[in-house]
Design an enzyme around this catalytic site. Structure first.
Site, short mmCIF file in Angstrom:
data_model
loop_
_atom_site.label_atom_id
_atom_site.label_comp_id
_atom_site.label_asym_id
_atom_site.label_seq_id
_atom_site.Cartn_x
_atom_site.Cartn_y
_atom_site.Cartn_z
N HIS A 71 0.83 -1.20 0.00
CA HIS A 71 0.00 0.00 0.00
C HIS A 71 0.87 1.26 0.00
O HIS A 71 1.96 1.28 0.60
CB HIS A 71 -0.99 0.01 1.17
N ASP A 188 6.27 1.91 6.44
CA ASP A 188 5.00 1.20 6.37
C ASP A 188 4.05 2.04 5.52
O ASP A 188 3.48 3.01 6.00
CB ASP A 188 4.45 1.01 7.78
N GLU A 222 -5.29 1.36 2.85
CA GLU A 222 -4.97 0.35 3.85
C GLU A 222 -4.96 0.92 5.26
O GLU A 222 -5.45 0.28 6.19
CB GLU A 222 -3.60 -0.28 3.53
N GLU A 223 -4.41 2.12 5.43
CA GLU A 223 -4.27 2.68 6.78
C GLU A 223 -5.61 3.02 7.43
O GLU A 223 -5.67 3.22 8.64
CB GLU A 223 -3.38 3.92 6.74
#
Length: 346
Positions: A71, A188, A222-223
């Site tokens: 992502h 990330d 995604e987050e």
């Protein structure tokens, strides 16, 4: 194959991606970068209605459809309100650790295309003024953005075009050290996304093809928990390439690729996980198998949305997730090596 020659490329790809502001819901610039990157290598891309970017890589066989997914959306902030003295109260996008943002430089993007700079600060920012400068909570109610413009009132801020709902993107502070560390916010998952970009370069430059028709999916929500909800429904296998966790009783380090057996959503596909462990052992890839207790991935979201797909999760070990993160070239290298083994590229 030996991918050590790609160290500079993966770091360059990471730095370029990390330099693009792309909190969840504000990922258009990152998507355009991905489209251009793939096109330059001759790969076709499509975008889903919600904005996921999918790169299509033909395989040597068509008996199975597989995908690797990272992502490119990140954590961020949004303007919640404007104070009477011209500061911006904030709300989180995703789950940044707010105390780590005290003092961070940021950019504010208005809906009409203007960009301003500022600093995220405690509402008690000066030790010479406030008794609680060191002890005041660092949370949404006690932090605000100081704008780098001459503003003295709410009306002054509104005259700049800034409104509630505008994105506030904080500086990732990306650094690549001579010792091989990549340290930055948003490793990330832009560290793993850089691995997939570099894999595209490896396949193109080495004239390699994966065994099966493959899609590289770059999800953009995604987050906030729904990036994987719209993965293609014709996939047989989905390999999530996200960050590996470091700390507590976990065995993974920043120098390894982590293979996740189970996270908060439950266990990953037993056969895929076993195959990845065997591939790592046979290919002399430095790896660890771990359980992530405070973690969920796009695979879990895809499953809950009804996708009938086998899935597994790997990624480079990342220290201090959702804060000032760090990984190492060795972790990125081992992640790319395991991806290539999984793809059976030749």
């Amino acid at each position: 194959m030996d991918i050590s020659a790609y160290q500079d490329k993966v770091m360059e790809n990471a730095q370029e991606l990390l330099g693009i502001d792309s909190p969840s819901g504000f990922t258009q610039a990152a998507a355009a970068f991905l489209d251009g990157f793939a096109a330059r290598l001759g790969y076709e891309t499509t975008q889903t209605n919600k904005g996921n970017v999918i790169v299509h890589i033909p395989g040597r066989e068509s008996g199975k459809k597989v995908a690797l997914c990272s992502h490119v959306d990140t954590l961020g902030l949004m303007v919640r309100s404007i104070t009477a003295d011209g500061q911006l109260k904030i709300t989180r996008v995703g789950g940044p650790i707010l105390p780590t943002l005290d003092g961070e430089y940021c950019a504010i993007y208005t809906r009409d295309g203007r960009r301003y700079t500022g600093t995220v600060l405690s509402l008690s920012p000066a030790v010479h003024v406030y008794d609680d400068a060191s002890t005041r909570a660092r949370d949404e109610d006690n932090m605000a953005v100081r704008i780098d413009e001459v503003v003295k009132s709410k009306e002054d801020v509104e005259a700049l075009g800034i409104r509630p709902g505008d994105y506030v993107c904080f500086d990732p502070k990306t650094v690549v050290t001579p010792s091989g560390f990549l340290k930055s916010r948003f490793i990330d998952d832009k560290g793993s996304a850089a691995c997939l970009l570099t894999l595209m370069q490896v396949l193109h430059e080495q004239n390699l093809k994966p065994r099966y028709d493959t899609r590289l999916i770059f999800s953009v929500h995604e987050e906030v928990g729904h990036g994987g909800a719209t993965v293609p429904r014709d996939l047989d296998e989905l390999l999530i390439v996200d960050m590996g966790c470091v700390g507590l009783d976990l065995t993974c380090t920043e120098y390894q690729v982590s293979i996740c057996a189970k996270d908060s959503g439950g266990p990953y596909d037993y056969g895929m996980v076993t195959r990845l462990v065997n591939l790592a052992q046979q290919g002399s890839v430095d790896y660890a198998v771990d359980i992530y207790p405070h973690y969920s991935s796009d695979a879990t979201v895809a499953w809950r949305a009804g996708a009938d797909v086998r899935a597994a999760l790997i990624g480079p070990g990342v220290h201090a997730s959702h804060g000032m993160e760090r990984t190492h070239w060795e972790g990125l290298k081992n992640t790319m090596a395991l991806c290539l083994l999984y793809l059976e590229a030749e």
